[in-house]
Design an enzyme around this catalytic site. Structure first.
Site, PDB file in Angstrom:
ATOM      1  N   TYR A 195     -27.139  33.281  -3.497  1.00  0.00           N
ATOM      2  CA  TYR A 195     -26.159  33.640  -2.288  1.00  0.00           C
ATOM      3  C   TYR A 195     -24.801  33.172  -2.759  1.00  0.00           C
ATOM      4  CZ  TYR A 195     -24.514  34.297   2.417  1.00  0.00           C
ATOM      5  OH  TYR A 195     -23.623  34.863   3.414  1.00  0.00           O
ATOM      6  N   HIS A 253     -14.957  30.818  -2.493  1.00  0.00           N
ATOM      7  CA  HIS A 253     -15.234  32.008  -1.757  1.00  0.00           C
ATOM      8  C   HIS A 253     -13.732  32.117  -0.931  1.00  0.00           C
ATOM      9  CE1 HIS A 253     -19.878  31.788  -1.046  1.00  0.00           C
ATOM     10  NE2 HIS A 253     -19.452  31.695  -2.014  1.00  0.00           N
ATOM     11  N   HIS A 300     -18.157  26.232  -2.131  1.00  0.00           N
ATOM     12  CA  HIS A 300     -19.565  25.673  -2.449  1.00  0.00           C
ATOM     13  C   HIS A 300     -19.834  25.028  -3.633  1.00  0.00           C
ATOM     14  CE1 HIS A 300     -20.549  27.714   1.624  1.00  0.00           C
ATOM     15  NE2 HIS A 300     -19.750  28.775   0.968  1.00  0.00           N
TER      16      HIS A 300
END
Length: 175
Positions: A26, A126, A140
């Site tokens: 993800y 991101h 992340h």
């Protein structure tokens, strides 16, 4: 440049129904097959991932720098149904910096604070979401809970769970 203080850390654990393979797929917007369960985690249509990379100690085996191989190895070494399989750190990035500057900032922090201790780190930068604050650039960082050596993973390092270390990481990021 604005101050960057936001630093969250959490555990990815089976007791919460989570897996390292799904989380890494993800965050990186990739496809990862979990060899333990057979599940396919395909997030290749996900948008907003600007950069991904894996940092590992120099002595780590080559497979530790491959996302699917890394997180499948993590899942396979953990035997308990309530195992903590990974730690995730999320940090806010200064919107005033370029993607390259933010990448270098995160890379330097991760190398000094995590990889130098023996962890493998999977980084994903991101972009802000389509809705919401357009300054919300963030990273992340998924971390192994076991030290890695030339032959693979060793024992879990419980010292990495110390509250004092988390406080140190937060203050280092703020600096």
């Amino acid at each position: 440049i604005m101050a960057i203080y936001h630093f969250d850390a959490s555990m990815i654990s089976r007791s919460k129904g989570r897996s390292a393979t799904a989380a890494s797929a993800y965050r990186a917007a990739e496809r990862v097959v979990d060899r333990r369960t057979g599940e396919v985690h395909d997030y290749t249509r996900k948008h907003g991932v600007e950069h991904t990379e894996i940092l590992a100690p120099a002595h780590a085996p080559d497979w530790a720098r491959d996302r699917s191989a890394l997180w499948n190895a993590v899942e396979l070494i953990e035997r308990r149904k309530d195992a903590q399989v990974s730690r995730e750190v999320r940090v806010a990035l200064p919107s005033e910096l370029t993607l390259e500057q933010n990448r270098d900032l995160v890379r330097g922090f991760v190398q000094a604070q995590f990889v130098a201790r023996g962890m493998v780190a999977d980084i994903a930068l991101h972009a802000p979401g389509r809705e919401g604050d357009q300054r919300n650039h963030h990273a992340h960082i998924m971390l192994t809970t076991r030290e890695i050596g030339p032959k693979g993973f060793g024992a879990k390092n419980r010292d990495w769970n110390a509250k004092e270390l988390l406080v140190d990481w937060r203050s280092s990021w703020a600096e």
